[in-house]
Scaffold this active site. Sequence first.
Site, short mmCIF file in Angstrom:
data_model
loop_
_atom_site.label_atom_id
_atom_site.label_comp_id
_atom_site.label_asym_id
_atom_site.label_seq_id
_atom_site.Cartn_x
_atom_site.Cartn_y
_atom_site.Cartn_z
CG PHE A 48 -1.99 -1.12 1.09
CD1 PHE A 48 -3.18 -0.95 0.41
CD2 PHE A 48 -1.70 -2.36 1.65
CE1 PHE A 48 -4.07 -2.01 0.29
CE2 PHE A 48 -2.59 -3.42 1.54
CZ PHE A 48 -3.79 -3.24 0.86
CG HIS A 49 4.66 1.33 -0.01
ND1 HIS A 49 4.55 0.31 0.92
CD2 HIS A 49 5.66 0.98 -0.83
CE1 HIS A 49 5.47 -0.60 0.66
NE2 HIS A 49 6.16 -0.22 -0.40
CB ALA A 50 4.10 4.38 -5.17
NE ARG A 95 5.43 -0.66 -4.56
CZ ARG A 95 6.65 -0.60 -5.09
NH1 ARG A 95 7.63 -1.30 -4.57
NH2 ARG A 95 6.91 0.23 -6.08
#
Length: 135
Positions: A48-50, A95
């Site tokens: 839950f980040h890029a 992702r």
Amino acid sequence: MNFQMIPMRVLGDDRGSLVAVEAEKDVPFAIARVYYIFGTREGVERGFHAHKILQQLAVAVRGSCTMLLDDGKEKVEIKLDAPDKGMYIGPGIWREMKDFTEDCVLLVFADQHYDEADYLRKYEDFLAFLQTAKQ
Ligand code: T46
């Protein structure tokens, strides 16, 4: 989308198998860091980040998990379920990871040292980053 499946070359003989990972040969960057994720509990979702600049290559060396990738326009879901299945993820890709099997060991090679400032942990910040990068 800035990702690519990279088959890892398996060196095998009657004793078993071996995969060698050499920087700038088997992974398309100089490796600065390696980490691995294991012992993920059933039903848990991670990621839950890029990243702004980080490049990585992930391989499920044992077990499996599903990686959802999102470039702000399209989404793909790919199951990592074999030690010869490398996934290169470039910068600017959101992702999410899910469906971890109990035995999953996800090995990740990265081209930068750990830097929390490189993370975009809110989806709206990720979208704003993409807009800025476009200009
Ligand atoms: C990614 C996916 C695939 C460190 O101190 N050093 C490190 O090198 C890493 C990777 C993490 N950490 C700390 C930061 C957090 O306090 O370890 C904790 C767990 O990290 P995070 O919540 O970011 O873990 P995931 O599984 O959500 O994401 C990780 C990577 O951080 C990320 O870059 O792309 O795996």
